[in-house]
Scaffold this motif. Structure first.
Motif, mmCIF file in Angstrom:
data_model
loop_
_atom_site.group_PDB
_atom_site.id
_atom_site.type_symbol
_atom_site.label_atom_id
_atom_site.label_comp_id
_atom_site.label_asym_id
_atom_site.label_seq_id
_atom_site.Cartn_x
_atom_site.Cartn_y
_atom_site.Cartn_z
ATOM 1 N N VAL A 1 0.819 -1.210 0.000
ATOM 2 C CA VAL A 1 0.000 0.000 0.000
ATOM 3 C C VAL A 1 0.857 1.266 0.000
ATOM 4 O O VAL A 1 0.387 2.331 -0.374
ATOM 5 C CB VAL A 1 -0.973 0.034 1.198
ATOM 6 C CG1 VAL A 1 -1.987 -1.079 1.095
ATOM 7 C CG2 VAL A 1 -0.226 -0.033 2.511
ATOM 8 N N ALA A 2 2.124 1.164 0.395
ATOM 9 C CA ALA A 2 2.999 2.342 0.455
ATOM 10 C C ALA A 2 3.755 2.567 -0.846
ATOM 11 O O ALA A 2 3.700 3.645 -1.429
ATOM 12 C CB ALA A 2 3.973 2.222 1.619
ATOM 13 N N CYS A 3 4.460 1.536 -1.327
ATOM 14 C CA CYS A 3 5.307 1.725 -2.519
ATOM 15 C C CYS A 3 4.709 1.135 -3.792
ATOM 16 O O CYS A 3 5.186 1.421 -4.885
ATOM 17 C CB CYS A 3 6.704 1.153 -2.276
ATOM 18 S SG CYS A 3 6.771 -0.659 -2.201
ATOM 19 N N GLY A 4 3.674 0.290 -3.677
ATOM 20 C CA GLY A 4 3.019 -0.267 -4.852
ATOM 21 C C GLY A 4 3.692 -1.482 -5.455
ATOM 22 O O GLY A 4 3.242 -2.006 -6.470
ATOM 23 N N PRO B 1 11.092 -4.217 0.401
ATOM 24 C CA PRO B 1 11.815 -3.040 -0.099
ATOM 25 C C PRO B 1 11.621 -1.771 0.722
ATOM 26 O O PRO B 1 12.578 -1.053 0.996
ATOM 27 C CB PRO B 1 11.266 -2.839 -1.512
ATOM 28 C CG PRO B 1 10.697 -4.147 -1.900
ATOM 29 C CD PRO B 1 10.210 -4.769 -0.630
ATOM 30 N N CYS B 2 10.382 -1.464 1.166
ATOM 31 C CA CYS B 2 10.152 -0.177 1.842
ATOM 32 C C CYS B 2 9.901 -0.304 3.347
ATOM 33 O O CYS B 2 9.918 0.691 4.057
ATOM 34 C CB CYS B 2 9.006 0.593 1.181
ATOM 35 S SG CYS B 2 7.363 -0.029 1.555
ATOM 36 N N GLY B 3 9.622 -1.510 3.851
ATOM 37 C CA GLY B 3 9.431 -1.713 5.284
ATOM 38 C C GLY B 3 8.031 -1.437 5.803
ATOM 39 O O GLY B 3 7.793 -1.524 7.010
ATOM 40 N N ALA B 4 7.082 -1.093 4.921
ATOM 41 C CA ALA B 4 5.705 -0.829 5.366
ATOM 42 C C ALA B 4 5.067 -2.110 5.891
ATOM 43 O O ALA B 4 5.336 -3.198 5.400
ATOM 44 C CB ALA B 4 4.879 -0.270 4.210
ATOM 45 N N VAL B 5 4.218 -1.964 6.902
ATOM 46 C CA VAL B 5 3.504 -3.098 7.478
ATOM 47 C C VAL B 5 2.016 -2.927 7.191
ATOM 48 O O VAL B 5 1.455 -1.853 7.401
ATOM 49 C CB VAL B 5 3.750 -3.197 9.001
ATOM 50 C CG1 VAL B 5 2.932 -4.328 9.609
ATOM 51 C CG2 VAL B 5 5.220 -3.411 9.279
ATOM 52 N N MET B 6 1.381 -3.995 6.676
ATOM 53 C CA MET B 6 -0.039 -3.980 6.334
ATOM 54 C C MET B 6 -0.766 -5.051 7.130
ATOM 55 O O MET B 6 -0.184 -6.084 7.426
ATOM 56 C CB MET B 6 -0.228 -4.270 4.842
ATOM 57 C CG MET B 6 0.361 -3.217 3.951
ATOM 58 S SD MET B 6 0.877 -3.889 2.368
ATOM 59 C CE MET B 6 2.490 -4.488 2.787
ATOM 60 N N ARG B 7 -2.022 -4.802 7.456
ATOM 61 C CA ARG B 7 -2.870 -5.783 8.130
ATOM 62 C C ARG B 7 -3.938 -6.270 7.162
ATOM 63 O O ARG B 7 -4.494 -5.489 6.411
ATOM 64 C CB ARG B 7 -3.599 -5.165 9.312
ATOM 65 C CG ARG B 7 -2.772 -4.938 10.494
ATOM 66 C CD ARG B 7 -3.675 -4.559 11.633
ATOM 67 N NE ARG B 7 -2.995 -3.611 12.484
ATOM 68 C CZ ARG B 7 -3.533 -3.037 13.522
ATOM 69 N NH1 ARG B 7 -4.787 -3.274 13.828
ATOM 70 N NH2 ARG B 7 -2.856 -2.204 14.260
ATOM 71 N N VAL B 8 -4.241 -7.558 7.244
ATOM 72 C CA VAL B 8 -5.356 -8.128 6.484
ATOM 73 C C VAL B 8 -6.455 -8.430 7.497
ATOM 74 O O VAL B 8 -6.244 -9.185 8.449
ATOM 75 C CB VAL B 8 -4.926 -9.405 5.736
ATOM 76 C CG1 VAL B 8 -6.112 -10.036 5.039
ATOM 77 C CG2 VAL B 8 -3.836 -9.074 4.733
ATOM 78 N N VAL B 9 -7.609 -7.789 7.309
ATOM 79 C CA VAL B 9 -8.726 -7.917 8.244
ATOM 80 C C VAL B 9 -9.976 -8.390 7.505
ATOM 81 O O VAL B 9 -10.070 -8.263 6.283
ATOM 82 C CB VAL B 9 -9.008 -6.560 8.943
ATOM 83 C CG1 VAL B 9 -7.827 -6.135 9.790
ATOM 84 C CG2 VAL B 9 -9.360 -5.486 7.952
ATOM 85 N N PRO B 10 -10.969 -8.929 8.229
ATOM 86 C CA PRO B 10 -12.229 -9.320 7.594
ATOM 87 C C PRO B 10 -12.948 -8.110 6.994
ATOM 88 O O PRO B 10 -12.704 -6.971 7.398
ATOM 89 C CB PRO B 10 -13.050 -9.911 8.738
ATOM 90 C CG PRO B 10 -12.084 -10.215 9.819
ATOM 91 C CD PRO B 10 -10.931 -9.282 9.646
ATOM 92 N N PRO B 11 -13.863 -8.336 6.040
ATOM 93 C CA PRO B 11 -14.562 -7.219 5.395
ATOM 94 C C PRO B 11 -15.413 -6.372 6.335
ATOM 95 O O PRO B 11 -15.683 -5.213 6.033
ATOM 96 C CB PRO B 11 -15.467 -7.903 4.359
ATOM 97 C CG PRO B 11 -14.992 -9.288 4.234
ATOM 98 C CD PRO B 11 -14.207 -9.620 5.455
#
Length: 104
Positions: free
Chosen positions: A10-13, A58-68
């Motif tokens: 979501v940060a660097c694509g 590559p960029c170190g961003a952390v993303m969460r996957v959550v229910p809808p």
């Protein structure tokens, strides 16, 4: 590929498998608080959901996957928010009446 793994950062694509290597690595689980009734006729409750985290190499961003049903930056479930909005717009009930309607 893990079910629910983000396709891109979501940060660097950058894509999850772009460039020949794995760009997004699993980074553990985190508990997310969710408030609201589990069913339309259920009593409100506070429960914890385990959400999978991924880190972009590559960029170190952390993303969460959550229910809808989980909205960003909201502790209430999507169902609870929709029900309250329906009571407010369709019936003209205020905040206190909406809360009281859940317990009737």
């Amino acid at each position: 590929m893990d079910e629910g793994q983000p396709k891109r950062c979501v940060a660097c694509g950058r894509g999850a498998y772009e460039g020949g290597g794995l760009g997004l690595h699993g980074h553990g689980l985190v508990e997310r608080q969710q408030r609201g009734p589990p069913t339309p006729d259920g009593a409100p409750e506070c429960r914890g959901l385990l959400c999978r985290r991924y880190r972009c190499q590559p960029c170190g961003a952390v993303m969460r996957v959550v229910p809808p049903s989980v909205f960003p930056r909201k502790h209430f479930s999507g169902e609870a928010i929709a029900f309250s909005l329906a009571l407010w717009t369709l019936h003209g009930l205020g905040r206190r009446r909406c809360l009281a309607a859940r317990h009737e």
